[in-house]
Design a protein around this motif. Structure first.
Motif, short mmCIF file in Angstrom:
data_model
loop_
_atom_site.label_atom_id
_atom_site.label_comp_id
_atom_site.label_asym_id
_atom_site.label_seq_id
_atom_site.Cartn_x
_atom_site.Cartn_y
_atom_site.Cartn_z
N GLU A 1 3.69 -8.18 -5.63
CA GLU A 1 4.15 -7.11 -6.51
C GLU A 1 3.06 -6.06 -6.77
O GLU A 1 3.32 -5.03 -7.37
N TRP A 2 1.82 -6.33 -6.33
CA TRP A 2 0.74 -5.37 -6.54
C TRP A 2 0.93 -4.16 -5.61
O TRP A 2 1.46 -4.29 -4.50
N ILE A 3 0.47 -3.02 -6.07
CA ILE A 3 0.57 -1.79 -5.27
C ILE A 3 -0.81 -1.12 -5.23
O ILE A 3 -1.40 -0.84 -6.28
N ALA A 4 -1.34 -0.88 -4.04
CA ALA A 4 -2.64 -0.21 -3.87
C ALA A 4 -2.41 1.22 -3.39
O ALA A 4 -1.60 1.45 -2.49
N ALA A 5 -3.10 2.17 -4.00
CA ALA A 5 -2.95 3.58 -3.60
C ALA A 5 -4.27 4.30 -3.78
O ALA A 5 -5.09 3.95 -4.63
N MET A 6 -4.47 5.33 -2.97
CA MET A 6 -5.69 6.14 -3.05
C MET A 6 -5.73 6.86 -4.39
O MET A 6 -4.71 7.34 -4.88
N THR A 7 -6.91 6.94 -4.98
CA THR A 7 -7.05 7.51 -6.31
C THR A 7 -7.78 8.85 -6.27
O THR A 7 -8.09 9.38 -5.20
N LYS A 8 -8.08 9.40 -7.44
CA LYS A 8 -8.67 10.74 -7.54
C LYS A 8 -10.18 10.76 -7.37
O LYS A 8 -10.77 11.79 -7.06
N THR B 1 0.85 -1.20 0.00
CA THR B 1 0.00 0.00 0.00
C THR B 1 0.88 1.24 0.00
O THR B 1 1.88 1.31 0.72
N ALA B 2 0.52 2.22 -0.83
CA ALA B 2 1.28 3.47 -0.93
C ALA B 2 0.43 4.61 -0.40
O ALA B 2 -0.76 4.73 -0.71
N GLY B 3 1.02 5.46 0.44
CA GLY B 3 0.28 6.60 0.97
C GLY B 3 -0.70 6.18 2.05
O GLY B 3 -0.55 5.14 2.70
#
Length: 537
Positions: A282-289, A255-257
């Motif tokens: 290898e997956w990356i989850a991050a908050m979006t717009k 997770t990023a951020g």
């Protein structure tokens, strides 16, 4: 003496050592260093990564090693065998068990000596270290990209469309990116689907309800269990909070951020360039717009139920270790995929198996009445048909080679790239000269004309840059098609040699590399085989 030569190259490019060069250098080495007559057996895998050993010719080589068909295995470089230490060690162990020596000519390693054996293992460790270092740099770059919350392209999830937006970076240069914008009517359906799953408790029951009530996808197709699951699993819909982040982390997703309990999340780095899904680590989850529409509590409730149901589920019927056509075969009557169903036992204890229309099996209202296909007979028919098409000078190989020649002649995207780059460069030089003139004539009447000319050239360059980007995408797609066609030709040439192997996994690979789809006509008891990029058979 019989020497096997194994060669591999990841991509069809002119850079690096070609397959042909690798083989010639190995032959030359053997001729100089071995006495007597040498018989060579050649194994070539072009277009395959060294990250794993799932390669047709490599697997064929392993089978031949077990059968004692050669005395030594020679390759140009260690990483031609594998860049993975575990796979490499397992291969060496197998060779040792069958008294086969391994020689790498680039590193000058020969496992017939104790020192050579030790050095091979040490070098393989460094090869993996290099690979992991590269992977780490790619992941770090992807992490930074994920933090921007942008949409990186592809088919947007149901409920959203891709929208291009413009912004200014830290140096006040105008940039563009894409974000997901809501499609209100579709998002209403997504909310309804989450509620329906909570009510009914299983994907099977939800799909049954959708089929019975004739509720279709945005493309007017019946919902599959896979599509329903992907909607319910997608964090794009959740107003993510810290609990959601913790849940994703528990699934080994990076997770990023942070989460703000308002916006949804996107999963980055999920697939590689070939569209193959990467490992979850290898997956990356991050908050979006965009804003989420499902509360964190409801979304997590659905995830926990899905997890519980998965843990109780029996293996899917479609994932057979016997049937060869799963994932390729569809019902001609309704277009639905066909799944494996089992019948009575045979004398040898194995079960008879059939291909059954998924719509017929899943819907209590008989929306499809297509008759089942006898699995063993249909598998045999498809193999025999492909054997004929791929025989020496067979129709399929001729068609593929003609398609390859036609594609090679069509270099328009590559030519356009050169033209647009030259035009952009010319305009940039002209703008630079005009800026110099403007600095010398700031108060003159000519200044206004110079400014207008600069604006005109700058506007032209923006258009050229857009066209350049389009041409680069088209050229990349053309290269990918070229890669695919070469891989298909190579598979077609090897098909008759390898298809009778007892290895079910290899059989499935050989068929799926050539066959795009198979449509079963239950009424006529006939199969239509569609080859990738070829005429229907």
């Amino acid at each position: 003496m019989k020497a096997a030569i194994y060669s591999r190259k990841s991509k069809f490019t002119s850079k690096g050592e070609s397959i042909g060069n690798q083989i010639e250098m190995c032959k030359e080495y053997c001729t100089k260093n071995f006495d007597g007559k040498i018989e060579f057996i050649i194994y070539e895998d072009e277009g395959f990564s060294g990250g794993n050993i799932d390669r047709p010719q490599f697997q064929k080589m392993i089978l031949d090693a077990k059968g004692g068909k050669f005395d030594s295995l020679v390759c140009y470089r260690l990483d031609r065998i594998s860049r993975n230490v575990a796979d490499f060690s397992a291969t060496l162990e197998l060779l040792e068990q069958h008294n086969i020596s391994f020689i790498s000519i680039k590193e000058q390693f020969d496992t017939s000596t104790p020192m050579g054996k030790a050095m091979v293992y040490i070098a393989s460790v460094f090869a993996q270290l290099e690979r992991e270092t590269i992977a780490e740099r790619v992941r770090d770059n992807m992490l930074e990209l994920a933090k921007t919350g942008r949409w990186l392209g592809g088919q947007p999830p149901i409920g959203f469309k891709s929208e291009k937006i413009f912004y200014f970076d830290a140096e006040m240069k105008e940039r563009s990116m894409h974000k997901l914008s809501p499609v209100s009517q579709e998002l209403k359906f997504v909310k309804w689907l989450y509620n329906k799953y909570i009510e009914l408790g299983s994907i099977y029951q939800v799909r049954k309800y959708l089929l019975q009530n004739n509720i279709k996808t945005r493309n007017n197709k019946d919902f599959s269990s896979r599509v329903i699951a992907s909607i319910l699993r997608n964090p794009a819909y959740v107003a993510a909070d810290n609990k959601v982040m913790e849940y994703l982390q528990s699934k080994n997703i990076i997770t990023a951020g942070s989460a703000d309990n308002i916006h949804g999340m996107l999963i980055y780095n999920k697939k590689n360039k070939k569209g193959i899904q990467r490992d979850r680590t290898e997956w990356i989850a991050a908050m979006t717009k965009h804003k989420g529409i499902i509360s964190a509590d409801s979304w997590l409730k659905v995830q926990y139920r899905l997890d519980k149901n998965n843990s109780k589920a029996i293996p899917a019927l479609g994932k057979s270790n016997t049937a060869l056509l799963t994932g390729m075969i569809r019902c001609k009557s309704c277009g639905s995929p066909m799944r494996i169903t089992y019948g009575s036992k045979k004398k040898d204890g194995s079960k008879r198996y059939y291909y059954e229309c998924d719509l017929k099996a899943s819907s209590s209202r008989a929306r499809c009445t297509s008759k089942n296909a006898n699995g063993a007979k249909l598998d045999a028919y498809v193999i025999n048909r492909l054997k004929i098409l791929t025989a020496d000078k067979g129709l399929l190989i001729k068609q593929l080679e003609e398609f390859k020649c036609h594609s090679a002649k069509n270099n328009e995207p590559k030519n356009n790239i050169k033209v647009f780059r030259e035009k952009i460069s010319t305009n940039e030089n002209a703008i630079e000269n005009l800026v110099k003139q403007l600095s010398q004539n700031q108060n003159s009447v000519a200044a206004n004309y110079i400014l207008k000319e600069i604006e005109k050239l700058d506007a032209e360059n923006k258009k050229f840059k857009d066209k350049l980007a389009e041409s680069e995408v088209m050229a990349a797609e053309s290269n990918e098609k070229s890669f695919d066609i070469n891989l298909m030709i190579d598979t077609a040439r090897q098909f008759n040699k390898l298809i009778d192997t007892p290895d079910i996994k290899l059989k499935k690979y050989l068929i799926s590399a050539l066959v795009e789809s198979i449509y079963w006509d239950g009424d006529k008891q006939e199969a239509q085989i569609n080859i990738f990029g070829s005429k229907k058979n």
